[in-house]
Write a protein that holds these residues in place. Structure first.
Motif, short mmCIF file in Angstrom:
data_model
loop_
_atom_site.label_atom_id
_atom_site.label_comp_id
_atom_site.label_asym_id
_atom_site.label_seq_id
_atom_site.Cartn_x
_atom_site.Cartn_y
_atom_site.Cartn_z
N ARG A 148 -24.15 -80.62 -122.38
CA ARG A 148 -23.06 -80.76 -121.81
C ARG A 148 -22.24 -82.21 -122.23
O ARG A 148 -20.98 -82.37 -122.69
CB ARG A 148 -23.16 -80.82 -120.32
N LYS A 152 -28.32 -84.59 -106.71
CA LYS A 152 -28.53 -83.27 -107.15
C LYS A 152 -28.69 -82.23 -105.88
O LYS A 152 -29.07 -82.79 -104.91
CB LYS A 152 -29.90 -83.15 -107.94
N PRO A 153 -28.21 -80.96 -106.24
CA PRO A 153 -27.54 -80.36 -107.38
C PRO A 153 -26.06 -81.07 -107.45
O PRO A 153 -25.58 -81.26 -106.30
CB PRO A 153 -27.48 -78.99 -106.98
N PHE A 154 -25.78 -81.03 -108.46
CA PHE A 154 -24.25 -81.73 -108.74
C PHE A 154 -23.32 -80.93 -109.61
O PHE A 154 -24.03 -79.91 -110.61
CB PHE A 154 -24.33 -83.17 -109.31
N HIS A 155 -22.32 -81.09 -109.55
CA HIS A 155 -21.09 -80.03 -110.57
C HIS A 155 -20.98 -81.07 -111.57
O HIS A 155 -20.70 -82.28 -111.70
CB HIS A 155 -19.82 -80.00 -109.79
N PHE A 156 -20.92 -80.45 -112.98
CA PHE A 156 -21.01 -81.24 -114.11
C PHE A 156 -19.74 -81.87 -114.27
O PHE A 156 -19.60 -83.35 -115.00
CB PHE A 156 -21.35 -80.53 -115.28
N ASP A 157 -18.71 -81.34 -113.68
CA ASP A 157 -17.37 -82.10 -113.88
C ASP A 157 -17.42 -83.43 -113.06
O ASP A 157 -16.80 -84.58 -113.43
CB ASP A 157 -16.28 -81.22 -113.44
N VAL A 158 -18.05 -83.29 -112.15
CA VAL A 158 -18.21 -84.69 -111.25
C VAL A 158 -19.04 -85.66 -111.83
O VAL A 158 -18.75 -86.90 -112.06
CB VAL A 158 -18.85 -84.46 -109.78
N GLU A 199 -29.96 -79.37 -120.56
CA GLU A 199 -28.66 -79.03 -119.92
C GLU A 199 -27.84 -80.19 -120.04
O GLU A 199 -26.50 -79.98 -120.36
CB GLU A 199 -28.75 -78.17 -118.50
#
Length: 230
Positions: A20, A101-107, A16
């Motif tokens: 991204r 984790k969990p994290f936002h991909f934008d971050v 994943e």
């Protein structure tokens, strides 16, 4: 293109994150043998490492320590462990950031971009990396890398290329190039510069870039670059 080494044993998460990051034009590499992370790091020579703490065989702290003993490459920890001592340990071992984790991909993307800008653009009061004809010209490593491979330059060869690349599509006269190499051109023969340029071209030929260092007879040299798209 920046190369990122993602040291993560959760295959689903790895895929994943790789997908991204690839969308952002990063070249992402994983680990085949978690007992040989350092060997794989050396082979890949990434611009940035993202590493989990919990890993098979040895934890992320161990590999961070090992990588730091060989390289100053930026390192970001990515972990579900949230104890303050883990974050402190990461920084003490030389990590550049810690993402929980969990994290936002934008971050994650924002932290990666900020780290790469700081290290390769503003890290030591001078630019450490330029792109030229799709290749990464890394001043600190004295390397030029593109899709056809990588070549290692001598200090003088890199100084010549650096001077030309920073003045892309402009003629740099021979005297200026000699000053960039030896500070005072009176101590350098004209033939010495020619020899160094020829050696530089010979190395760049291996990755298809030699033809883009042009000789301007009676003037100097020029590194050509394609015009920006309108």
């Amino acid at each position: 293109m920046f190369k990122i080494m993602l040291i993560e044993d959760d295959l689903t998460l790895f895929r994943e994150v790789k997908e991204r990051l690839t969308q952002w034009s990063y070249d992402v590499f994983g680990v085949e043998d978690f007992g040989k992370v350092l060997q794989e790091f050396t082979a890949i020579q990434p611009h940035l490492v993202i590493i989990d703490i919990r890993l098979p065989k040895f934890d992320g702290f161990h590999w961070c320590r090992m990588i730091r003993s060989h390289s100053n490459v930026p390192i970001i920890f990515l972990s579900s462990r949230d104890h303050p001592t883990d974050m402190v340990m990461s920084m003490q071992l030389g990590a550049d950031d810690f993402v929980q984790k969990p994290f936002h991909f934008d971050v994650l993307i924002a932290k990666i971009q900020a780290t790469l800008r700081r290290v390769y653009d503003y890290g030591t009061d001078r630019v450490e990396l330029r792109t030229w004809r799709g290749a990464a010209v890394e001043y600190v490593r004295n390397t030029v890398t593109n899709g056809e491979g990588a070549v290692e330059l001598t200090k003088n060869e890199m100084l010549i290329l650096k001077t030309l690349v920073e003045r892309k599509n402009k003629i740099v006269d021979r005297e200026e190039l000699m000053r960039s190499l030896w500070d005072n051109e009176q101590f350098v023969s004209d033939n010495t510069l020619t020899v160094n340029v020829n050696r530089l071209r010979k190395k760049l030929e291996a990755i298809g870039l030699a033809v883009y260092i042009e000789t301007k007879v009676g003037q100097g040299y020029m590194a050509t670059e394609e015009a920006d798209a309108p």
